[in-house]
Design a protein around this motif. Structure first.
Motif, PDB file in Angstrom:
ATOM      1  N   TRP A   9      -8.207   0.482   3.792  1.00 33.19           N
ATOM      2  CA  TRP A   9      -6.759   0.473   3.819  1.00 33.19           C
ATOM      3  C   TRP A   9      -6.248  -0.752   3.074  1.00 33.19           C
ATOM      4  CZ3 TRP A   9      -9.979   1.976   7.612  1.00 33.19           C
ATOM      5  CH2 TRP A   9      -9.746   3.211   8.223  1.00 33.19           C
ATOM      6  N   ARG A  12       0.786  -1.548   0.861  1.00 32.15           N
ATOM      7  CA  ARG A  12       1.443  -0.727  -0.162  1.00 32.15           C
ATOM      8  C   ARG A  12       1.445  -1.470  -1.508  1.00 32.15           C
ATOM      9  NH1 ARG A  12       4.110   3.749   0.665  1.00 32.15           N
ATOM     10  NH2 ARG A  12       4.189   3.478   2.897  1.00 32.15           N
ATOM     11  N   ALA A  15      -2.078  -1.209  -3.260  1.00 37.14           N
ATOM     12  CA  ALA A  15      -2.702   0.112  -3.391  1.00 37.14           C
ATOM     13  C   ALA A  15      -3.027   0.476  -4.839  1.00 37.14           C
ATOM     14  CB  ALA A  15      -1.810   1.176  -2.765  1.00 37.14           C
ATOM     15  N   ARG A  45      -6.406   9.435  -1.450  1.00 43.53           N
ATOM     16  CA  ARG A  45      -5.395   8.413  -1.153  1.00 43.53           C
ATOM     17  C   ARG A  45      -4.259   9.063  -0.384  1.00 43.53           C
ATOM     18  NH1 ARG A  45      -2.351   4.414  -5.505  1.00 43.53           N
ATOM     19  NH2 ARG A  45      -0.526   3.986  -4.217  1.00 43.53           N
ATOM     20  N   ARG A  46      -3.776   8.345   0.634  1.00 44.32           N
ATOM     21  CA  ARG A  46      -2.590   8.820   1.359  1.00 44.32           C
ATOM     22  C   ARG A  46      -1.788   7.638   1.883  1.00 44.32           C
ATOM     23  NH1 ARG A  46      -2.105   9.505   7.064  1.00 44.32           N
ATOM     24  NH2 ARG A  46      -3.796   8.422   8.117  1.00 44.32           N
ATOM     25  N   GLU A  47      -0.490   7.865   1.977  1.00 46.95           N
ATOM     26  CA  GLU A  47       0.406   6.882   2.566  1.00 46.95           C
ATOM     27  C   GLU A  47       0.186   6.973   4.076  1.00 46.95           C
ATOM     28  OE1 GLU A  47       2.279   4.970   0.449  1.00 46.95           O
ATOM     29  OE2 GLU A  47       1.326   6.114  -1.158  1.00 46.95           O
ATOM     30  N   GLU A  52       0.828   0.659   5.188  1.00 47.66           N
ATOM     31  CA  GLU A  52      -0.551   0.826   4.719  1.00 47.66           C
ATOM     32  C   GLU A  52      -0.744   2.074   3.873  1.00 47.66           C
ATOM     33  OE1 GLU A  52      -3.508  -1.191   7.933  1.00 47.66           O
ATOM     34  OE2 GLU A  52      -2.995   0.910   8.257  1.00 47.66           O
ATOM     35  N   VAL A  53      -1.698   1.960   2.956  1.00 44.61           N
ATOM     36  CA  VAL A  53      -2.173   3.093   2.188  1.00 44.61           C
ATOM     37  C   VAL A  53      -3.667   3.222   2.477  1.00 44.61           C
ATOM     38  CG1 VAL A  53      -2.508   4.046  -0.129  1.00 44.61           C
ATOM     39  CG2 VAL A  53      -0.432   2.733   0.404  1.00 44.61           C
TER      40      VAL A  53
END
Length: 106
Positions: A9, A12, A15, A45-47, A52-53
C-alpha cells in the motif's frame, strides 16, 4: 504453475511513483535476472480508501522450486527492493503461493 501473490500500500501521492518503479525497474529486473522458471507478472491497483492505494503483484513461476531459485529458501518472505520501501506506506511481510489449477481466457 505457481502464482506468488503479494500486497503493498502507498499513499495516494506515492502511487504513481510506485507503479513506475514496478513497471520500469523492479519487474524488468526479475525478467533480466537468471530466474529460470519465472514466467511473468501482473500488477493490480485499486484506490483502497481516501488515503491509500493498494497494489497486488502476481508473479508466475513454473514450480515452487522456481520460486525458491528466485527468492531463496525463505521464499515466503517478501522481496521488497529498497526503492520500493521508500514509497510504500506498508506491505505484507510474506507472499502467498497458489497452485494455478485452471486458467481461461474468453
Amino acid at each position: 504453475m505457481i502464482d506468488r501473490i503479494w500486497h503493498g500500500w502507498t499513499t495516494r501521492e506515492n502511487a504513481d511513483e510506485y507503479e513506475r518503479l514496478l513497471r520500469e525497474e523492479i519487474l524488468p529486473s526479475f525478467a533480466d535476472a537468471d530466474n529460470d522458471g519465472y514466467r511473468g507478472a501482473r500488477i493490480l491497483r485499486r484506490e483502497a480508501d481516501a488515503d491509500e492505494v493498494e497494489f497486488v503483484t502476481i508473479l508466475r513461476f513454473d514450480s515452487v522450486e522456481s520460486v525458491k531459485r528466485f527468492a531463496g529458501e525463505e521464499y515466503r518472505d517478501a522481496h521488497v527492493p529498497d526503492a520500493a520501501r521508500e514509497v510504500l506506506k506498508r506491505y505484507d511481510d510474506r507472499a502467498r503461493h497458489y497452485e494455478v489449477r485452471e486458467e481461461r481466457e474468453y
